[in-house]
Design an enzyme around this catalytic site. Structure first.
Site, PDB file in Angstrom:
ATOM      1  N   LYS A 193     -43.261   1.797 -36.939  1.00 59.96           N
ATOM      2  CA  LYS A 193     -43.972   3.079 -36.921  1.00 59.96           C
ATOM      3  C   LYS A 193     -45.679   1.967 -35.952  1.00 59.96           C
ATOM      4  O   LYS A 193     -45.416   1.112 -36.601  1.00 59.96           O
ATOM      5  CB  LYS A 193     -44.611   3.701 -38.517  1.00 59.96           C
ATOM      6  CG  LYS A 193     -44.930   5.007 -37.845  1.00 59.96           C
ATOM      7  CD  LYS A 193     -43.669   6.037 -37.708  1.00 59.96           C
ATOM      8  CE  LYS A 193     -44.397   7.324 -37.095  1.00 59.96           C
ATOM      9  NZ  LYS A 193     -43.516   8.501 -37.657  1.00 59.96           N
ATOM     10  N   SER A 244     -32.934  10.710 -29.568  1.00 56.17           N
ATOM     11  CA  SER A 244     -33.990   9.029 -29.479  1.00 56.17           C
ATOM     12  C   SER A 244     -32.931   8.303 -29.298  1.00 56.17           C
ATOM     13  O   SER A 244     -32.827   7.297 -28.248  1.00 56.17           O
ATOM     14  CB  SER A 244     -35.163   8.654 -30.359  1.00 56.17           C
ATOM     15  OG  SER A 244     -36.434   9.311 -30.407  1.00 56.17           O
TER      16      SER A 244
END
Ligand code: NAD
Length: 471
Positions: A106, A362
């Site tokens: 992240k 994704s």
């Protein structure tokens, strides 16, 4: 005011609770839980007025058990290292739950986006990408960012362009980020994917009659009342697909306030109203709630927090009336508030399952970038020809002509969007069944979150064990 518990501590508490139901050694569990690396950086931004501002940012790579690692980049004024680490851990577990072969990561840039011009945001994004390249923290086989809170296709296009311009991984360069615009190597269906996945997950949960009965609800989505917090990418699409499937959106919350109409709100009309007036408030026929957090406490069957973490805490949990809480955002319910909701007989569909649609699609985008071909390009026309022949021979055999609109519908070969959406639907349904089966196997009292963690821990552990690192 309830005591604030760090986001990463909450994720780890949930992990520890689930680890008790696995048989892995404490060393292996520690390796799975811990964040492998965090890169904290500060870089200069030359603002439009010529002044210089120091911008702070992070990239956390939680688990390298599979490569590349994957996870969104968020632009928010209050993003911090702990939050990025916690979110990267959720990404590891999320990828495992939906069988996407990535580790978790992240990123975050500490900016209030609205304070910057588009040109400044572009300079920030490109410089952040450059910093990641310098430290080998981006690349199709290394670390693949995606959109998150405050970012979207535009930012991903800037990142891909910077990465390509720096001459990195030439042939596969576009696979360095996902969530790109379709014209820049994106895949159709990615923008809607997290909201659509949220819808598939909620719909599947509502399909189990015995589970609905325990909540005092009937099977299916039709007529169920829903409140959605956050009308951004995830919240808007989740609301739209739930509405289209027959659920009634009775409440919507944004940062400027919330609106409520027990008869239902027309999502597209609310979005248009917000565009025209810069606010969802004063929407015709709806009641205003000036304190937006009160939307969470509205009477409804399903509450979908789709904004940010820590929205349902010990401060407001006692007033939550929804029977199903669908965590479209990451971490919207704190660990202690979750306990209260569960002991009150409510159902929580956990974030690391429910919002996994984004990373699933994704993954499809990354595969498309590596294979350099649009899904369906080789098969669509072929399927249409075969289907046409099949239907024509049925007509010949029966002597009956098929209505033209039915014919067209059946003949149609799968487009990229059809394939992406059906792959996503399959993934979300399978993952829900896996989690629910684990819950039933352990003990029906165990939460879906704990079952999801058990599932994730087992899958990551198997990878480590198969690597032979822990003989
Ligand atoms: P976004 O920026 O597109 O939308 C978030 C919306 O929430 C904004 O419109 C914002 O104004 C609103 N908001 C902020 N604070 C609020 C509050 N207190 N009350 C009501 N509304 C508020 O972001 P997004 O991409 O939709 O992400 C939302 C959540 O979903 C985040 O937790 C993110 O981590 C998670 N998520 C996003 C994706 C994705 O693909 N975008 C994938 C998985 C998880």
């Amino acid at each position: 005011m309830a005591k604030h518990i760090k986001f990463s501590t909450q994720v780890n508490q949930n992990f520890t609770k689930a680890a008790r139901y696995t048989r892995h050694s404490s060393g292996l569990l520690k390796q799975i839980k811990i964040c492998n690396s965090v890169y904290e950086m500060t870089f200069p931004l030359k603002k439009d007025d010529g002044s210089i501002e120091a911008i702070k940012a992070w990239r956390a790579e939680h688990s390298h058990h599979k490569l590349p690692v994957k996870g969104g980049i968020r632009y928010a004024a209050n993003v911090n290292q702990d939050e990025v680490i916690a979110l990267s851990a959720l990404m590891t577990y999320k990828c495992a739950i939906v069988d996407v072969p990535f580790g978790g990561a992240k990123g975050g840039i500490k900016i209030a986006k609205w304070k910057y011009s588009d040109a400044e945001l572009e300079r920030i994004t490109r410089r952040y990408t450059y910093e990641l390249i310098k430290k080998n923290c981006i690349g199709p086989g290394i670390d693949v960012p995606a959109p998150d809170y405050g970012t979207g296709p535009r930012e991903m296009a800037w990142m891909a362009d910077t990465y390509g311009a720096m001459g990195e991984a030439k042939l596969e360069a576009l696979g360095c980020v996902t969530g790109k615009p379709v014209g820049q190597g994106g895949v159709r269906g990615r923008t809607e994917a997290t909201g659509r996945g949220t819808f598939f997950g909620i719909r599947e949960a509502c399909e189990f009659e015995e589970d609905m009965k325990k909540l005092g609800l009937t099977k299916g989505l039709d007529g169920k009342t829903v409140v959605v917090q956050g009308l951004g990418n995830v919240g808007y699409y989740a609301a739209k697909f739930l509405h289209e499937a027959g659920a009634v959106i009775v409440g919507l919350a944004e940062y400027e306030g919330a609106i409520y109409n027990p008869k239902g709100l027309d999502i597209e009309a609310v979005v248009k109203h917000r565009k025209d007036t810069s606010s969802i408030l004063n929407f015709p026929g709806a009641q205003n709630l000036d304190d937006t957090s009160l939307a969470l406490e509205l009477e409804c069957d399903i509450l979908v927090p789709a904004a940010l973490e820590n929205q349902i805490t010990m401060d407001n949990v006692g007033r939550i009336k929804a029977k199903i809480i669908g965590e479209a955002a990451n971490g919207p319910v704190t660990a202690d508030a979750s306990e209260v909701l569960l002991s009150g007989g409510k159902m929580i569909l956990p974030d690391m399952y429910l919002n996994a649609g984004g990373v699933t699609v994704s993954y499809f985008e990354w595969l498309k970038n590596l294979s350099h071909i649009r899904f369906g390009r080789l098969s669509k026309r072929f399927e249409e020809n075969v289907n046409t022949k099949l239907l024509r021979s049925i007509e010949d055999m029966t002597g009956k002509k098929m209505p033209e609109e039915v014919f067209r519908e059946v003949v149609l070969g799968a487009s990229e969007e059809d394939l992406v959406n059906s792959g996503l639907e399959e993934t979300m349904i399978n993952a829900y069944h896996e989690i629910r089966d684990i819950k039933m196997r352990i003990n029906d009292d165990v939460s879906l979150r704990t079952a999801a963690f058990v599932n994730a821990i087992d899958k990551v552990a198997v990878t480590y064990l198969q690597m032979g690192i822990f003989p």
